[in-house]
Structures are given as C-alpha cells and as structure tokens.
Enzyme design. Structure first.
Site, PDB file in Angstrom:
ATOM      1  N   CYS A  40      49.554 -69.587   0.750  1.00  9.55           N
ATOM      2  CA  CYS A  40      49.084 -68.201   1.276  1.00  9.55           C
ATOM      3  C   CYS A  40      49.169 -69.289   3.105  1.00  9.55           C
ATOM      4  CB  CYS A  40      47.756 -68.241   1.813  1.00  9.55           C
ATOM      5  SG  CYS A  40      46.996 -66.738   3.115  1.00  9.55           S
ATOM      6  N   SER A  42      47.765 -68.528   5.481  1.00 14.59           N
ATOM      7  CA  SER A  42      46.454 -68.664   6.845  1.00 14.59           C
ATOM      8  C   SER A  42      46.492 -70.602   6.427  1.00 14.59           C
ATOM      9  CB  SER A  42      45.081 -68.157   6.130  1.00 14.59           C
ATOM     10  OG  SER A  42      45.456 -67.078   5.864  1.00 14.59           O
ATOM     11  N   HIS A  45      48.346 -71.655   9.803  1.00 17.66           N
ATOM     12  CA  HIS A  45      47.341 -70.954  10.704  1.00 17.66           C
ATOM     13  C   HIS A  45      46.786 -72.623  11.223  1.00 17.66           C
ATOM     14  CE1 HIS A  45      48.961 -67.307  10.986  1.00 17.66           C
ATOM     15  NE2 HIS A  45      48.376 -66.758  10.109  1.00 17.66           N
ATOM     16  N   HIS A  61      43.525 -72.918  -0.339  1.00 14.23           N
ATOM     17  CA  HIS A  61      42.360 -71.369  -1.243  1.00 14.23           C
ATOM     18  C   HIS A  61      42.966 -70.279  -1.544  1.00 14.23           C
ATOM     19  CE1 HIS A  61      44.138 -69.861   1.856  1.00 14.23           C
ATOM     20  NE2 HIS A  61      44.277 -68.542   1.783  1.00 14.23           N
ATOM     21  N   CYS A 168      42.881 -65.425  -3.080  1.00 12.25           N
ATOM     22  CA  CYS A 168      43.334 -65.139  -1.784  1.00 12.25           C
ATOM     23  C   CYS A 168      44.649 -63.848  -1.923  1.00 12.25           C
ATOM     24  CB  CYS A 168      43.533 -66.066  -0.738  1.00 12.25           C
ATOM     25  SG  CYS A 168      43.685 -65.345   0.433  1.00 12.25           S
TER      26      CYS A 168
HETATM   27  N1  LIG Z   1      42.031 -61.385   5.767  1.00 13.11           N
HETATM   28  C1  LIG Z   1      41.659 -61.878   4.798  1.00 13.11           C
HETATM   29  O1  LIG Z   1      41.167 -62.314   4.462  1.00 13.11           O
HETATM   30  C2  LIG Z   1      43.222 -62.809   5.244  1.00 13.11           C
HETATM   31  C3  LIG Z   1      43.508 -63.174   3.731  1.00 13.11           C
HETATM   32  C4  LIG Z   1      44.405 -63.856   3.404  1.00 13.11           C
HETATM   33  C5  LIG Z   1      44.941 -63.925   3.982  1.00 13.11           C
HETATM   34  N2  LIG Z   1      45.728 -63.102   5.796  1.00 13.11           N
HETATM   35  C6  LIG Z   1      46.581 -62.839   6.926  1.00 13.11           C
HETATM   36  O2  LIG Z   1      47.364 -62.312   6.777  1.00 13.11           O
HETATM   37  C7  LIG Z   1      49.132 -62.444   6.606  1.00 13.11           C
HETATM   38  C8  LIG Z   1      49.239 -61.365   6.087  1.00 13.11           C
HETATM   39  O3  LIG Z   1      49.535 -63.715   4.750  1.00 13.11           O
HETATM   40  P1  LIG Z   1      50.338 -64.218   4.086  1.00 13.11           P
HETATM   41  O4  LIG Z   1      49.799 -64.611   3.626  1.00 13.11           O
HETATM   42  O5  LIG Z   1      51.253 -62.241   3.219  1.00 13.11           O
HETATM   43  O6  LIG Z   1      51.886 -64.176   5.410  1.00 13.11           O
HETATM   44  P2  LIG Z   1      53.814 -64.503   4.705  1.00 13.11           P
HETATM   45  O7  LIG Z   1      54.445 -65.192   5.539  1.00 13.11           O
HETATM   46  O8  LIG Z   1      53.465 -64.517   2.973  1.00 13.11           O
HETATM   47  O9  LIG Z   1      53.965 -63.054   5.221  1.00 13.11           O
HETATM   48  C9  LIG Z   1      53.494 -62.396   6.242  1.00 13.11           C
HETATM   49  C10 LIG Z   1      55.178 -61.407   6.515  1.00 13.11           C
HETATM   50  O10 LIG Z   1      54.890 -60.898   7.990  1.00 13.11           O
HETATM   51  C11 LIG Z   1      56.076 -60.822   8.909  1.00 13.11           C
HETATM   52  N3  LIG Z   1      56.272 -60.604   9.628  1.00 13.11           N
HETATM   53  C12 LIG Z   1      55.931 -61.036  10.556  1.00 13.11           C
HETATM   54  N4  LIG Z   1      55.866 -60.036  12.039  1.00 13.11           N
HETATM   55  C13 LIG Z   1      56.056 -59.402  11.869  1.00 13.11           C
HETATM   56  C14 LIG Z   1      55.988 -57.844  12.422  1.00 13.11           C
HETATM   57  N5  LIG Z   1      56.121 -58.535  14.057  1.00 13.11           N
HETATM   58  N6  LIG Z   1      55.960 -56.917  11.942  1.00 13.11           N
HETATM   59  C15 LIG Z   1      56.509 -56.497  10.660  1.00 13.11           C
HETATM   60  N7  LIG Z   1      55.891 -58.176  10.026  1.00 13.11           N
HETATM   61  C16 LIG Z   1      56.369 -59.482  10.593  1.00 13.11           C
HETATM   62  C17 LIG Z   1      57.168 -61.518   7.767  1.00 13.11           C
HETATM   63  O11 LIG Z   1      58.767 -61.685   8.151  1.00 13.11           O
HETATM   64  C18 LIG Z   1      56.184 -61.750   6.380  1.00 13.11           C
HETATM   65  O12 LIG Z   1      57.655 -61.249   5.534  1.00 13.11           O
HETATM   66  C19 LIG Z   1      48.706 -64.190   7.541  1.00 13.11           C
HETATM   67  O13 LIG Z   1      48.190 -63.733   8.739  1.00 13.11           O
HETATM   68  C20 LIG Z   1      47.255 -64.723   6.393  1.00 13.11           C
HETATM   69  O14 LIG Z   1      46.436 -65.560   7.267  1.00 13.11           O
HETATM   70  C21 LIG Z   1      44.540 -62.146   5.742  1.00 13.11           C
HETATM   71 ZN   LIG Z   2      45.058 -66.969   1.255  1.00  8.62          ZN
END
Ligand SMILES: NC(=O)c1ccc[n+]([C@@H]2O[C@H](COP(=O)([O-])OP(=O)(O)OC[C@H]3O[C@@H](n4cnc5c(N)ncnc54)[C@H](O)[C@@H]3O)[C@@H](O)[C@H]2O)c1
Ligand SMILES: [Zn+2]
Ligand SMILES: [Zn+2]
Length: 370
Positions: A40, A42, A45, A61, A168
C-alpha cells in the site's frame, strides 16, 4: 522463534530485510503465518516522513495468513483459521465500535505507534532492539504476533493471497464510493488517482450503480486499468476532467468525487470541489502530511452550492462485517481482485516492489511468502 521482516530503521532509507526474533503470543494475541501482504502507498508515506511513524518499524498493514499459535484468553480464533488482518483493530466495546463505527475504534489513535495493544512492549526484535509493527501488524514479515482484535476470520476456500488486499486498499476504496461518498444508481462519479485504492473506488462506484465513472490519473497504465475495472472515461488531470465532466453532465458536474491520489495537498481541494455538483459530495481518502493545515476552496461555491466534504478512514467500513461481505462480492464475480495484482515479489524484493509502485508500473504489488 526466528522469522524475517522488512524493517524501516530511519526515514528516507530503504526497507531492510533481516532475521527477527519473535516472542510467543501473549494475552489475546495470535501468531499468524503470512501468506501475502499488499504494498500500500501508506507504508511509503512512513518512509518519506509524510505519515508520522514510530521507528524502527516492520512495514506492512495489508496482510492475510493462517493462525499458527494462540495466546491465553483468545476467544474468537483457533489454530488453522484463515484471517485477514485489518489495519485498524476493532475492540468491539469502545463507543465507536459499539455504535457500528469500528473504523473509528479508539485503538486507531495508536496504530502508528505500532506497539501491542495489551502492554506496548515490542514482540519482535532485531539487532537486539524491539521493533514496532506498522498498524500494530507489520505484515512485511513471514510471521507476525498480533492481537485478535486486528484479525477477521474468513472462509477457508477463499484465495488467501488476494484476500490480503481487503485488509486495507480494497476496503478503503470500495467503502470510499459505497459508504462515504454514498454513490447511487445513475450517479456520475470522478475518482482522482486510480492506484490500488482508487481503482477499488471505481469498482465500488460501478457496483453501486454509477452511470458514468471518470478516472483521473497522470499514468496511462493506471487509466487503462481503471477502464478495465469499470471507469467509463479516463483523463490525466483534474484540469482535463473539468471540460469533460462539464460536457458529460451538461454543466451539472459530478454527483460524487473521490480523492485517492498518492498524497493530498491543500491545492487539490479546490479543483475537486469545482468538479463536484451543487448538493454533491466529495470524499477525501488520500493521506495528507499532518503539517498541512490549510486547503483552498471557493467558499461561496461550497456554502451556497451546499456541497459536502467527507473524510474517509478504512472506507467507513466495519472490518468484521464488511471484509467478509467484500470477499463475497469477489466470490460472486462482482468485485475483481485478481486484476488488481500486477506482480508478486518475495519479501527480499520489497524495495523493487515500491519502485514499481511509485513509477506507475504496477497496480498493486503483492509480497508472497512460502
Ligand atoms: N484513508 C484511508 O483509510 C487510507 C487507506 C489506505 C490508503 N490511503 C491513502 O490513499 C492514497 C492512495 O493509496 P494507493 O495505495 O492507492 O496509492 P497508489 O500509489 O497505488 O495510487 C495513487 C495514484 O494516484 C495517482 N496520482 C498522483 N498524483 C495525482 C494527481 N495529482 N491527480 C490524479 N492522480 C494522481 C498516481 O499516479 C497513482 O496512480 C495514499 O495517500 C494512501 O496513503 C488512505
Ligand atoms: Zn493501506
Ligand atoms: Zn473499539
């Protein structure tokens, strides 16, 4: 017992795969042999320092595996049970759990500390030092000792490797659309950032009956995959989405918008709100650096447009109710999981996996264990 895990010793350094020493499970805990762990965003991050995390920590996680040992006082699990680990535990009796909001369980406040619920004493050691576990899980490891409150038992016949993703990313994305944005049949939905979480939001929107789903992602491969998972249109940026959504909705704009890009910054809220119709709802899901205190919106647009902005943790889902439910959608062919996994890696290649993720070469990478 001896095991191995990917450890983050300091921010801005690679994951270090090392031998670890794992204690026996204590009160309420189980030892789980991992089958797989999703990569993931995160965890990255934490590496980059955007998510404050106690160190040193075992990453991961989003895992699933088989219970191998059960500590004293464990009531719900036994040896041999197949479990998905939830990145937020559900204690079952805090105010939030008791009112059906276990994604807000009081234990969520301490998951980034990564120490066991019971006594905050590390269960895993390397180089003579106690290690924390990401989300109190630390699934970048062959074996973990975790609290039973972090485990959701699933049916034995489900594929345990794919089930890891539901710990997640899939649940967070699916729930972003279904539970938090509350997508309805006929809606137009914009999903910004279609990686593992966003593409699951696309699927959630499709399952909820959205008519039009616009995927926004700068990476062409991610846009193509989003279309295979249910997006009807795909563009590279929110700026590009503006004229498209205006045309598709005859100027009404999207009923629901969902932010799932890699990292959210304050300047990303205004375009998201302008893509959202009056009376519509924007669901913020991406992680933001806690030092960012401000975001821009056109105030009159939000106020007199009567627009809603909602947060999202774990898809607004209750892991014990929703994880089996989401896996049931998979079983019946309604939710795709196989298509999310582009590539599997052994634990030793966790850094290569993140390199592929950050460079847009994969949707979700999966660590698999023998
Ligand atoms: N709120 C929650 O409970 C929770 C849970 C899991 C993950 N997250 C967060 O969700 C986000 C996504 O996680 P993921 O694992 O899917 O990441 P990921 O890297 O698989 O996907 C993120 C996508 O965003 C795109 N991107 C980047 N900048 C962009 C922009 N300005 N406009 C449009 N697209 C853009 C990237 O090209 C990528 O495809 C992360 O910030 C992660 O930490 C939050
Ligand atoms: Zn996650
Ligand atoms: Zn609780």
């Amino acid at each position: 017992m001896k095991s191995k895990a990917a450890i983050l010793w300091e921010t801005h350094t690679p994951w270090s795969v090392e031998e670890t020493e794992l204690d026996d499970p204590r009160e309420g805990e189980v030892r789980v042999k991992l089958t797989a762990s999703g990569l993931c965003h995160s965890d990255d991050h934490s590496v980059k320092g955007d998510l404050p995390t106690g160190l040193p920590i075992i990453g991961g996680h989003e895992g699933a595996g088989i219970v191998e040992a059960v500590g004293p006082g464990v009531r719900r699990l036994k040896e041999g049970d197949h479990v998905v680990m939830a990145f937020i535990p559900a204690c079952g009796h805090c105010r939030w759990c008791a009112s059906g909001l276990s994604m807000l369980c009081d234990y969520g406040a301490i998951i980034m500390e990564g120490l066991p619920i019971v006594d905050q004493v590390a269960r895993v050691h390397a180089r003579g030092v106690g290690l924390r576990q990401m989300s109190m899980l630390g699934t970048f490891a062959a074996d973990v000792v975790v609290h039973e409150d972090s485990c959701v038992k699933i049916d034995d016949d489900l594929p345990l490797d794919l089930a890891a993703l539901v710990g997640c990313g899939v649940t967070t994305g699916f729930g972003a659309a279904v539970r938090r944005a509350k997508v309805e049949p006929g809606d137009t939905v914009v999903v910004v950032g279609t990686g593992g979480v966003g593409s699951s939001a696309v699927q959630g929107a499709r399952i909820a009956g959205a008519e039009t789903i616009v995927a926004v992602d700068p990476v062409e491969y991610r846009r193509e995959q989003a279309k295979l998972l249910g997006a009807t249109h795909a563009v590279a940026s929110m700026e590009e989405a503006m004229p498209l959504v205006t045309e598709l909705t005859r100027g009404v704009m999207a009923d629901k918008t969902i932010m799932t890009a890699s990292l959210m910054t304050g300047d990303m809220l205004m375009p998201l709100m302008l893509l959202t119709r009056k009376g519509g709802r924007a669901c913020l899901t991406s992680t933001a650096n806690p030092n960012i205190l401000n975001a821009d919106v056109v105030l009159v647009d939000v106020i007199f447009g009567q627009k809603e902005i909602v947060g999202n943790v774990f898809g607004g889902c209750n892991p014990h109710a929703d994880i089996p439910r989401i896996l049931s959608l998979y079983r019946h062919g309604l939710l795709k999981l196989d298509e999310l996994v582009t590539k599997t890696y052994p634990l030793e290649q966790v850094n290569e996996g993140y390199d592929d993720l950050l460079n847009g070469r994969i949707m979700r990478g999966l660590l698999t264990f023998d």
